[in-house]
Motif scaffolding. Structure first.
Motif, PDB file in Angstrom:
ATOM      1  N   GLY A 159     102.297  64.750   6.665  1.00 29.38           N
ATOM      2  CA  GLY A 159     103.357  63.820   7.052  1.00 29.38           C
ATOM      3  C   GLY A 159     104.511  64.539   7.728  1.00 29.38           C
ATOM      4  N   LEU A 160     104.860  65.700   7.172  1.00 29.74           N
ATOM      5  CA  LEU A 160     105.953  66.505   7.706  1.00 29.74           C
ATOM      6  C   LEU A 160     105.633  66.944   9.139  1.00 29.74           C
ATOM      7  CD1 LEU A 160     108.496  67.179   6.177  1.00 29.74           C
ATOM      8  CD2 LEU A 160     107.547  69.425   5.644  1.00 29.74           C
ATOM      9  N   ALA A 161     104.390  67.440   9.315  1.00 29.31           N
ATOM     10  CA  ALA A 161     103.958  67.887  10.645  1.00 29.31           C
ATOM     11  C   ALA A 161     103.982  66.715  11.622  1.00 29.31           C
ATOM     12  CB  ALA A 161     102.562  68.486  10.551  1.00 29.31           C
ATOM     13  N   LEU A 162     103.465  65.560  11.164  1.00 25.91           N
ATOM     14  CA  LEU A 162     103.418  64.382  12.038  1.00 25.91           C
ATOM     15  C   LEU A 162     104.812  63.976  12.499  1.00 25.91           C
ATOM     16  CD1 LEU A 162     100.761  61.923  10.543  1.00 25.91           C
ATOM     17  CD2 LEU A 162     100.810  62.963  12.819  1.00 25.91           C
ATOM     18  N   SER A 163     105.764  63.996  11.550  1.00 24.94           N
ATOM     19  CA  SER A 163     107.103  63.539  11.907  1.00 24.94           C
ATOM     20  C   SER A 163     107.710  64.443  12.979  1.00 24.94           C
ATOM     21  CB  SER A 163     107.998  63.480  10.672  1.00 24.94           C
ATOM     22  OG  SER A 163     108.249  64.768  10.185  1.00 24.94           O
ATOM     23  N   VAL A 164     107.433  65.752  12.888  1.00 27.85           N
ATOM     24  CA  VAL A 164     107.956  66.683  13.892  1.00 27.85           C
ATOM     25  C   VAL A 164     107.262  66.463  15.243  1.00 27.85           C
ATOM     26  CG1 VAL A 164     108.154  69.111  14.549  1.00 27.85           C
ATOM     27  CG2 VAL A 164     108.594  68.421  12.185  1.00 27.85           C
ATOM     28  N   ILE A 165     105.902  66.402  15.189  1.00 30.24           N
ATOM     29  CA  ILE A 165     105.138  66.284  16.449  1.00 30.24           C
ATOM     30  C   ILE A 165     105.459  64.957  17.152  1.00 30.24           C
ATOM     31  CG2 ILE A 165     102.818  66.082  17.424  1.00 30.24           C
ATOM     32  CD1 ILE A 165     101.910  67.901  15.047  1.00 30.24           C
ATOM     33  N   LEU A 166     105.411  63.865  16.388  1.00 30.26           N
ATOM     34  CA  LEU A 166     105.622  62.559  16.998  1.00 30.26           C
ATOM     35  C   LEU A 166     107.028  62.427  17.569  1.00 30.26           C
ATOM     36  CD1 LEU A 166     103.728  60.180  14.535  1.00 30.26           C
ATOM     37  CD2 LEU A 166     103.036  60.953  16.809  1.00 30.26           C
ATOM     38  N   GLY A 175     109.973  62.194   7.574  1.00 26.49           N
ATOM     39  CA  GLY A 175     110.152  63.591   7.185  1.00 26.49           C
ATOM     40  C   GLY A 175     110.653  63.722   5.764  1.00 26.49           C
ATOM     41  N   LEU A 176     111.650  62.911   5.404  1.00 27.48           N
ATOM     42  CA  LEU A 176     112.219  62.978   4.061  1.00 27.48           C
ATOM     43  C   LEU A 176     111.191  62.594   3.002  1.00 27.48           C
ATOM     44  CD1 LEU A 176     115.868  61.588   4.212  1.00 27.48           C
ATOM     45  CD2 LEU A 176     115.087  63.812   3.398  1.00 27.48           C
ATOM     46  N   ALA A 177     110.472  61.489   3.272  1.00 27.09           N
ATOM     47  CA  ALA A 177     109.461  61.021   2.319  1.00 27.09           C
ATOM     48  C   ALA A 177     108.402  62.099   2.129  1.00 27.09           C
ATOM     49  CB  ALA A 177     108.836  59.719   2.818  1.00 27.09           C
ATOM     50  N   SER A 178     107.970  62.729   3.246  1.00 24.91           N
ATOM     51  CA  SER A 178     106.945  63.771   3.173  1.00 24.91           C
ATOM     52  C   SER A 178     107.439  64.980   2.396  1.00 24.91           C
ATOM     53  CB  SER A 178     106.534  64.202   4.577  1.00 24.91           C
ATOM     54  OG  SER A 178     106.141  63.086   5.332  1.00 24.91           O
ATOM     55  N   VAL A 221     105.874  66.768  -0.937  1.00 29.29           N
ATOM     56  CA  VAL A 221     105.501  68.185  -1.083  1.00 29.29           C
ATOM     57  C   VAL A 221     106.204  68.766  -2.307  1.00 29.29           C
ATOM     58  CG1 VAL A 221     105.561  70.467  -0.024  1.00 29.29           C
ATOM     59  CG2 VAL A 221     105.178  68.448   1.386  1.00 29.29           C
ATOM     60  N   PHE A 222     107.483  68.370  -2.456  1.00 27.31           N
ATOM     61  CA  PHE A 222     108.337  69.012  -3.447  1.00 27.31           C
ATOM     62  C   PHE A 222     108.048  68.529  -4.876  1.00 27.31           C
ATOM     63  CE2 PHE A 222     112.559  69.275  -5.577  1.00 27.31           C
ATOM     64  CZ  PHE A 222     112.623  70.656  -5.637  1.00 27.31           C
ATOM     65  N   LEU A 223     108.108  67.217  -5.093  1.00 26.39           N
ATOM     66  CA  LEU A 223     108.071  66.687  -6.460  1.00 26.39           C
ATOM     67  C   LEU A 223     106.773  66.958  -7.228  1.00 26.39           C
ATOM     68  CD1 LEU A 223     110.086  63.357  -6.124  1.00 26.39           C
ATOM     69  CD2 LEU A 223     110.822  65.553  -7.060  1.00 26.39           C
ATOM     70  N   PRO A 224     105.588  66.704  -6.625  1.00 26.52           N
ATOM     71  CA  PRO A 224     104.375  66.930  -7.425  1.00 26.52           C
ATOM     72  C   PRO A 224     104.103  68.406  -7.699  1.00 26.52           C
ATOM     73  CG  PRO A 224     103.932  65.527  -5.515  1.00 26.52           C
ATOM     74  CD  PRO A 224     105.256  66.172  -5.298  1.00 26.52           C
ATOM     75  N   GLY A 225     104.911  69.304  -7.097  1.00 31.10           N
ATOM     76  CA  GLY A 225     104.672  70.741  -7.258  1.00 31.10           C
ATOM     77  C   GLY A 225     105.037  71.267  -8.640  1.00 31.10           C
ATOM     78  N   PHE A 226     105.847  70.498  -9.378  1.00 29.89           N
ATOM     79  CA  PHE A 226     106.254  70.965 -10.711  1.00 29.89           C
ATOM     80  C   PHE A 226     105.125  70.774 -11.708  1.00 29.89           C
ATOM     81  CE2 PHE A 226     110.329  69.973  -8.693  1.00 29.89           C
ATOM     82  CZ  PHE A 226     110.989  71.173  -8.918  1.00 29.89           C
ATOM     83  N   HIS A 227     104.917  71.805 -12.528  1.00 28.89           N
ATOM     84  CA  HIS A 227     103.877  71.693 -13.557  1.00 28.89           C
ATOM     85  C   HIS A 227     104.174  72.712 -14.642  1.00 28.89           C
ATOM     86  CE1 HIS A 227     101.763  75.430 -12.312  1.00 28.89           C
ATOM     87  NE2 HIS A 227     102.405  75.161 -11.191  1.00 28.89           N
TER      88      HIS A 227
END
Lengths: 362, 424
Positions: free
Chosen positions: A91-98, A113-116, A120-126
């Motif tokens: 999603g992040l890549a798409l937002s930049v490219i588009l 970009g923000l949503a993407s 990436v950030f939130l599910p990374g916690f474990h």
């Protein structure tokens, strides 16, 4: 001169007097309880104990938030939840490219970009080695609520849109049908869930009877892990179709008939007309409906509480039900308030988005 | 004219206010619209209790009773909210297991000194009943019953499977026999052996708890240490899941559906409480139902020592109630205590020795068939987190049989969660 100033004064006074009932009610029943809730969330606050001894509270700062949302040895890793995080990266890549090739407006690019980035950030916690979440159930419950919103909102929006488009005609039959479809909306959640519990019952239910007529085995909708969430989503769509449908009908009636006639000359009729004329003209209504539905369905409680009791194995446990259980079953008002503040932040975010989108010039 | 009317209304209000004591009453058990005032003819928990309340309202001079609308599932939440708001009902029903939570905070009134004067003799209560209302040396309520898990038996199916001897069902004495019997029923009749609500309310939990207690273990101890991830728990769960794995019982039925399966003659055994004995008796007497020959058995001993889950319904008065209202509330409780035999008609175990030893009690339908249950009655250790702990167990057990969660993971998670609750 004197008269004029007097009348001006009385105008301000009149405004104050006319606004006062609203302001007082608003402060008393919304502003005050909200700040009180935040205050309670900073305390160890037992619902029953406080009733018998008002001093039975203890200020604990942000410990309730920590106990609910955090854990021991929590780490962050880029591939802790590969599916979501990779989706976020794409999603992040798409937002930049588009944005580069100018296929996306600046506003949309930032939003995507923000949503993407969050994905990436939130599910990374474990929890790391030997670690654990302090509250094992909180994040899965948030996840379930998101799944519910993710299914119910498109479900309501699409079916309401299709129905509205089909019934946007000035005949008596359509008027009757519109009333019929709106009727479910006026029912209370208890009635709706009762109706659907009977519908879904594997023994007496309509759905089970139909399945059996065609030679299938009835599904235990409400106690099967795979179908329980679907069941409460279906009941919710049926229930909350009405308002969305009315909003779409209002939007449809705003579209000038001339545009359709012009489109018909270009050979755009039926589905093509819907796609190229109706949808673009309904954009603002759709945004409004989607955001209103998101805010509404984050507060889902009755369907889960009455139809599945959050089960099986917590698959339909939702945030408001968890708040309710923590506050009333467990009497832990402080903890429950911390969760409620979290829910407020989520819904507040969507309200802000709606505000921004509403102001954006098309 | 208007003036006269107002005076009349005022006078009428004052007159009734002076002579009648308004008692608000909260209870679960469900609603019964036309219960009447004859306490001897009603059937089912809701109608029997409502007929007793109606009779008290009619017979007790100067007392009118208002039954507040409450809902089963959210009863304790409503009750807590009422206490927290400072407007608790004047009398309310509750479970024995909730006494530590409510009495511990000072919500309930200690009534031991006033019982005799109100016409209630605590010496007549069975030891288990006295225990149910006792907390730290005081008495915090009037008991109404001991209720327990039973095995409700469809004798026609058992007969067909060859599991009846001398008019009594042959029940399993080991997990192996349990599976064997289930297979016999399947081969002879094609029906399920056992049905119960394994999917929503904690009836499956109570079944597994009984099997854990039968091995001398428990889910937590009095010191507040969770002991769930144990060999005994694994054995208990395996005894149940072997039936699901072999397709001889359906874990997906909820309370209404499992009961319907039993009444339709689709299951030989229904594991459910004492509260339905009179309803099923009435059902079995009707023509054209799937249940024609009904028997009630004590929960069988499948491991070493007998045990079945049990609890008590008790009536309590808020600590804030004073003076005449308190006296009136006590009179209502005395009236309920006097009608213990009527309440026992549901199938519940009576709490007064004078009732238990009476002929009327012994001649209640099926009573002799489950006479051993009072001895088997057991429950989790007392805790003010009882409700939440039960919910944890319910969730994890359902995870095992409804969603295929590995037993080891479920037990480990349950132990962590229960320990968290005990530590809070």
């Amino acid at each position: 001169m004197r008269d004029r100033s007097r009348s001006r004064m009385s105008q301000t006074q009149a405004a104050a007097i006319l606004l006062a009932p609203f302001l007082i009610t608003y402060t008393l029943f919304l502003i005050y309880p909200f700040f009180r809730g935040v205050w309670i969330s900073l305390h160890d606050w037992n619902l029953l104990a406080v009733a018998f001894n008002p001093d039975a509270t203890e200020f604990v700062g942000f410990r309730n938030y920590e106990r609910v949302m955090w854990g021991r040895n929590i780490e962050w890793g880029l591939f802790a939840a590969p599916f979501w995080q990779i989706t976020g990266l794409i999603g992040l890549a798409l937002s930049v490219i588009l944005r580069r090739v100018d296929r996306l407006s600046r506003f949309n690019a930032i939003a995507l970009g923000l949503a993407s980035l969050l994905l990436v950030f939130l599910p990374g916690f474990h929890p790391g080695e030997g670690g654990r979440w302090y509250d094992r159930r909180f994040w899965p419950t948030v996840g379930n609520t998101l799944v519910f919103v993710g299914l119910a909102v498109p479900g309501v929006t699409i079916s309401a849109l299709v129905l509205a488009a089909a019934m946007n005609r000035e005949t008596r039959a359509m008027g009757a049908l519109r009333t019929l479809f709106f009727l479910s909306q006026v029912l209370s959640v208890t009635v709706v869930t009762l109706i659907w519990q009977i519908m879904f019952s594997p023994r007496q239910g309509l759905i089970a009877n139909i399945t059996e007529t065609f030679g299938g085995t009835p599904i235990n909708w409400l106690t099967d892990q795979q179908f329980a969430m679907a069941a409460i989503v279906i009941a919710t769509i049926w229930w909350s179709l009405g308002i969305a449908m009315i909003l779409f009908l209002a939007g449809l009636q705003d579209i000038s008939q001339d545009i359709y006639e012009a489109a018909a000359l270009d050979n755009a009729r039926g589905v093509r007309a819907f796609w190229y004329v109706t949808l673009p003209n309904l954009k603002r209504t759709i945004t409004l409906v989607v955001i209103l539905q998101i805010i509404l369905h984050f507060q889902v409680f009755g369907q889960s509480h009455l139809m599945t009791q959050g089960g099986p194995n917590d698959t339909t446990q939702v945030l408001v039900r968890y708040i309710y259980q923590t506050g009333f079953r467990d009497s832990e008002l402080g903890r429950a308030s911390a969760m409620a503040v979290f829910l407020f932040v989520i819904m507040g975010t969507f309200s802000v988005i709606q505000f921004i989108v509403g102001r954006e010039k098309s | 004219m208007k003036h006269v009317l107002f005076t009349a209304i005022a006078a009428a209000t004052m007159a009734t206010g002076a002579s009648a004591q308004e008692i608000s009453l909260a209870r679960f058990f469900g609603a019964c619209e036309d219960a009447g005032t004859d306490t001897t003819v009603t059937t089912g928990e809701a109608c029997i209790i409502q007929s007793i309340i109606n009779a008290a309202d009619a017979e007790l001079d100067g007392i009118t009773i208002t039954t507040l609308p409450t809902d089963w599932g959210n009863y304790y939440d409503q009750l807590k909210a009422a206490y927290a708001g400072g407007t608790p009902p004047d009398i309310h029903v509750m479970h024995r297991h909730r006494v530590p939570e409510f009495a511990g905070l000072g919500a309930l009134r200690e009534i031991s000194g006033d019982l005799e004067a109100a016409g209630i003799d605590p010496a007549d209560w069975s030891p288990a009943a006295l225990d149910a209302v006792s907390y730290e040396g005081g008495i915090y309520g009037v008991p109404m019953d001991v209720h327990a898990n039973l095995w409700h038996v469809n004798m026609e199916i058992m007969e067909a499977a060859g599991l009846v001897e001398d008019g009594r069902p042959i029940l399993p004495t080991s997990p192996e026999e349990l599976l064997e019997h289930a297979q016999m029923v399947r081969e002879a009749t094609g029906q399920d052996y056992l049905a119960a609500d394994f999917a929503q309310f904690p009836l499956g939990v109570r079944l597994v708890l009984a099997l854990i207690w039968q091995q001398g273990s428990n889910v937590f101890d009095e010191d507040g240490t969770a002991t769930i991830d144990t060999e005994e728990a694994r054995n208990a769960i395996a005894a149940v899941t072997q039936l699901f794995d072999a397709g001889l019982a359906n874990p997906q039925l909820n309370y209404a559906d499992s009961q319907q399966a039993f009444l339709n003659g689709e299951a030989a055994i229904l594991v459910n409480g004492t509260w339905v004995v009179d309803l099923y008796t009435a059902e079995a007497e009707q023509e054209g139902t799937g249940l024609n020959s009904y028997y009630v058995a004590d929960f069988p001993t499948i491991f070493e020592t007998g045990a079945t889950w049990a609890d008590s319904h008790i009536w309590a008065i808020p600590a804030s109630l004073e003076g005449e209202e308190y006296q009136a509330a006590l009179r209502v409780l005395a009236f309920i205590n006097d009608h213990n035999i009527d309440w026992a008609r549901t199938g519940h175990i009576a709490i007064r020795e004078s009732v238990i030893t009476s002929d009327a009690y012994a001649s209640l339908p099926h009573r002799s068939e489950y006479a051993g249950t009072a001895e088997l009655a057991q429950d989790m250790p007392s805790s003010d987190r009882y409700g939440a702990i039960q919910d944890v167990l319910n969730r994890e057990l359902q995870a095992i049989w409804l969603t295929g969660k590995p037993v080891a993971d479920a037990l480990a998670d349950a132990e962590i969660d229960v320990q968290d609750l005990l530590d809070r």
